[in-house]
Design a protein around this motif. Structure first.
Motif, PDB file in Angstrom:
ATOM      1  N   LEU A   1       2.344   6.106  -7.014  1.00 26.41           N
ATOM      2  CA  LEU A   1       1.230   6.323  -7.938  1.00 26.41           C
ATOM      3  C   LEU A   1       0.220   7.350  -7.439  1.00 26.41           C
ATOM      4  CD1 LEU A   1       0.600   2.594  -8.903  1.00 26.41           C
ATOM      5  CD2 LEU A   1       1.981   4.295 -10.135  1.00 26.41           C
ATOM      6  N   GLY A   2       0.384   7.806  -6.212  1.00 26.59           N
ATOM      7  CA  GLY A   2      -0.541   8.803  -5.689  1.00 26.59           C
ATOM      8  C   GLY A   2      -1.890   8.257  -5.261  1.00 26.59           C
ATOM      9  N   VAL A   3      -1.968   6.942  -5.014  1.00 31.63           N
ATOM     10  CA  VAL A   3      -3.220   6.377  -4.505  1.00 31.63           C
ATOM     11  C   VAL A   3      -3.456   6.978  -3.123  1.00 31.63           C
ATOM     12  CG1 VAL A   3      -4.394   4.257  -3.764  1.00 31.63           C
ATOM     13  CG2 VAL A   3      -2.992   4.253  -5.842  1.00 31.63           C
ATOM     14  N   LEU A   4      -4.651   7.450  -2.894  1.00 33.93           N
ATOM     15  CA  LEU A   4      -4.965   8.095  -1.624  1.00 33.93           C
ATOM     16  C   LEU A   4      -5.081   7.063  -0.501  1.00 33.93           C
ATOM     17  CD1 LEU A   4      -7.686  10.598  -2.890  1.00 33.93           C
ATOM     18  CD2 LEU A   4      -5.295  11.101  -2.312  1.00 33.93           C
ATOM     19  N   PRO A   5      -4.442   7.322   0.641  1.00 34.47           N
ATOM     20  CA  PRO A   5      -4.589   6.415   1.781  1.00 34.47           C
ATOM     21  C   PRO A   5      -6.062   6.198   2.150  1.00 34.47           C
ATOM     22  CG  PRO A   5      -2.797   7.943   2.198  1.00 34.47           C
ATOM     23  CD  PRO A   5      -3.483   8.399   0.931  1.00 34.47           C
ATOM     24  N   ALA A   6      -6.876   7.229   2.012  1.00 27.38           N
ATOM     25  CA  ALA A   6      -8.305   7.103   2.331  1.00 27.38           C
ATOM     26  C   ALA A   6      -8.993   6.100   1.399  1.00 27.38           C
ATOM     27  CB  ALA A   6      -8.985   8.464   2.237  1.00 27.38           C
ATOM     28  N   THR A   7      -8.569   6.041   0.146  1.00 24.82           N
ATOM     29  CA  THR A   7      -9.151   5.073  -0.801  1.00 24.82           C
ATOM     30  C   THR A   7      -8.764   3.655  -0.395  1.00 24.82           C
ATOM     31  OG1 THR A   7      -8.962   6.721  -2.557  1.00 24.82           O
ATOM     32  CG2 THR A   7      -9.382   4.463  -3.239  1.00 24.82           C
ATOM     33  N   LEU A   8      -7.500   3.470  -0.037  1.00 22.16           N
ATOM     34  CA  LEU A   8      -7.042   2.153   0.409  1.00 22.16           C
ATOM     35  C   LEU A   8      -7.774   1.728   1.678  1.00 22.16           C
ATOM     36  CD1 LEU A   8      -3.283   2.718  -0.329  1.00 22.16           C
ATOM     37  CD2 LEU A   8      -4.621   0.805  -1.221  1.00 22.16           C
ATOM     38  N   GLU A   9      -7.944   2.645   2.600  1.00 19.32           N
ATOM     39  CA  GLU A   9      -8.607   2.322   3.861  1.00 19.32           C
ATOM     40  C   GLU A   9     -10.080   1.991   3.643  1.00 19.32           C
ATOM     41  OE1 GLU A   9      -9.613   4.523   8.044  1.00 19.32           O
ATOM     42  OE2 GLU A   9      -7.626   4.880   7.185  1.00 19.32           O
ATOM     43  N   ALA A  10     -10.731   2.742   2.793  1.00 18.23           N
ATOM     44  CA  ALA A  10     -12.170   2.550   2.572  1.00 18.23           C
ATOM     45  C   ALA A  10     -12.489   1.302   1.750  1.00 18.23           C
ATOM     46  CB  ALA A  10     -12.763   3.783   1.894  1.00 18.23           C
ATOM     47  N   HIS A  11     -11.633   0.980   0.777  1.00 20.56           N
ATOM     48  CA  HIS A  11     -11.981  -0.071  -0.182  1.00 20.56           C
ATOM     49  C   HIS A  11     -11.019  -1.256  -0.199  1.00 20.56           C
ATOM     50  CE1 HIS A  11     -15.011   2.627  -1.809  1.00 20.56           C
ATOM     51  NE2 HIS A  11     -14.088   3.567  -1.806  1.00 20.56           N
ATOM     52  N   GLY A  12      -9.818  -1.081   0.339  1.00 19.09           N
ATOM     53  CA  GLY A  12      -8.812  -2.128   0.273  1.00 19.09           C
ATOM     54  C   GLY A  12      -8.067  -2.092  -1.044  1.00 19.09           C
ATOM     55  N   ALA A  13      -6.870  -2.671  -1.040  1.00 21.66           N
ATOM     56  CA  ALA A  13      -6.017  -2.627  -2.233  1.00 21.66           C
ATOM     57  C   ALA A  13      -6.639  -3.341  -3.423  1.00 21.66           C
ATOM     58  CB  ALA A  13      -4.646  -3.226  -1.918  1.00 21.66           C
ATOM     59  N   VAL A  14      -7.396  -4.396  -3.161  1.00 27.26           N
ATOM     60  CA  VAL A  14      -8.030  -5.144  -4.242  1.00 27.26           C
ATOM     61  C   VAL A  14      -9.439  -4.581  -4.426  1.00 27.26           C
ATOM     62  CG1 VAL A  14      -8.697  -7.416  -5.094  1.00 27.26           C
ATOM     63  CG2 VAL A  14      -6.633  -7.160  -3.699  1.00 27.26           C
ATOM     64  N   SER A  15      -9.490  -3.490  -5.188  1.00 31.88           N
ATOM     65  CA  SER A  15     -10.764  -2.808  -5.434  1.00 31.88           C
ATOM     66  C   SER A  15     -10.657  -2.010  -6.725  1.00 31.88           C
ATOM     67  CB  SER A  15     -11.117  -1.865  -4.279  1.00 31.88           C
ATOM     68  OG  SER A  15     -10.175  -0.801  -4.202  1.00 31.88           O
TER      69      SER A  15
ATOM     70  N   ASN B   1       0.833  -1.205   0.000  1.00 32.72           N
ATOM     71  CA  ASN B   1       0.000   0.000   0.000  1.00 32.72           C
ATOM     72  C   ASN B   1       0.866   1.252   0.000  1.00 32.72           C
ATOM     73  OD1 ASN B   1      -2.259  -1.594   0.005  1.00 32.72           O
ATOM     74  ND2 ASN B   1      -2.809  -1.197   2.126  1.00 32.72           N
ATOM     75  N   ALA B   2       1.984   1.221   0.734  1.00 32.59           N
ATOM     76  CA  ALA B   2       2.885   2.376   0.771  1.00 32.59           C
ATOM     77  C   ALA B   2       3.412   2.690  -0.627  1.00 32.59           C
ATOM     78  CB  ALA B   2       4.045   2.125   1.732  1.00 32.59           C
ATOM     79  N   ALA B   3       3.763   1.662  -1.391  1.00 29.50           N
ATOM     80  CA  ALA B   3       4.252   1.872  -2.753  1.00 29.50           C
ATOM     81  C   ALA B   3       3.162   2.461  -3.633  1.00 29.50           C
ATOM     82  CB  ALA B   3       4.769   0.565  -3.343  1.00 29.50           C
ATOM     83  N   LYS B   4       1.938   1.980  -3.478  1.00 36.95           N
ATOM     84  CA  LYS B   4       0.827   2.511  -4.272  1.00 36.95           C
ATOM     85  C   LYS B   4       0.638   4.006  -3.987  1.00 36.95           C
ATOM     86  CE  LYS B   4      -1.767  -1.858  -4.511  1.00 36.95           C
ATOM     87  NZ  LYS B   4      -0.700  -2.725  -3.991  1.00 36.95           N
ATOM     88  N   THR B   5       0.763   4.372  -2.729  1.00 35.89           N
ATOM     89  CA  THR B   5       0.603   5.767  -2.328  1.00 35.89           C
ATOM     90  C   THR B   5       1.779   6.615  -2.804  1.00 35.89           C
ATOM     91  OG1 THR B   5      -0.691   5.116  -0.413  1.00 35.89           O
ATOM     92  CG2 THR B   5       0.303   7.277  -0.333  1.00 35.89           C
ATOM     93  N   GLU B   6       2.999   6.157  -2.513  1.00 30.23           N
ATOM     94  CA  GLU B   6       4.198   6.939  -2.818  1.00 30.23           C
ATOM     95  C   GLU B   6       4.485   7.053  -4.310  1.00 30.23           C
ATOM     96  OE1 GLU B   6       7.305   5.079  -0.523  1.00 30.23           O
ATOM     97  OE2 GLU B   6       6.169   5.345   1.336  1.00 30.23           O
TER      98      GLU B   6
END
Length: 154
Positions: free
Chosen positions: A59-73, A52-57
């Motif tokens: 690609l700019g994936v928002l931590p809130a998106t990861l928290e709300a939906h999970g990485a597999v979404s 998840n850290a790599a996705k955020t750092e």
């Protein structure tokens, strides 16, 4: 003719740049493309963002998106595809995140893979249940589907 060869040929003819943002496939889509001679004309870089850290750092994936939906979404692969397209200055970006196995859960079973495809026309996302067919088989199926998505965008 392999899908990867078709992608390289079509993208080269059109002057289209392609990139990848991969999680469960770990770079297999990028490898399939760069196995083809002449791929440097269309593929400059790809992103393997397993955590998840790599996705955020990267690609700019928002931590809130990861928290709300999970990485597999589909929400996360949408952000992955958009982030990869922008970071690579590419015309087409494919993103993949899934549960290759073994394991999974009642809510996110083994074999579930989410895909995102970003291009000038926008972003499409989808989820495919490849099934509990084994880690290598899920990764191979996800790689093939991602290549099919890129080809369809060309």
């Amino acid at each position: 003719m392999s899908i990867a060869i078709q992608i390289i040929e079509k993208a080269s003819e059109s002057g289209i740049k392609v990139t990848t943002a991969e999680s469960c496939t770990g770079g297999m889509v990028a490898a399939a493309l760069t196995d083809i001679a002449g791929s440097s004309a269309v593929f400059e870089r790809g992103f393997v963002t397993y955590s998840n850290a790599a996705k955020t750092e990267m690609l700019g994936v928002l931590p809130a998106t990861l928290e709300a939906h999970g990485a597999v979404s589909e929400e996360v692969v949408r952000e992955m595809a958009l982030g990869a397209r922008a970071a690579a200055r590419a015309d087409v970006a494919v993103a993949i995140s899934g549960i290759a196995g073994p394991g999974g859960s009642e809510f996110k079973p083994e074999g579930r893979v989410c895909y995102g495809l970003a291009s000038a026309t926008g972003v499409i996302t989808e989820t495919i249940e490849h099934g509990a067919i084994g880690r290598a088989e899920v990764r191979a199926a996800a790689t093939k589907h991602a290549l099919d998505l890129i080809l369809s965008a060309l």
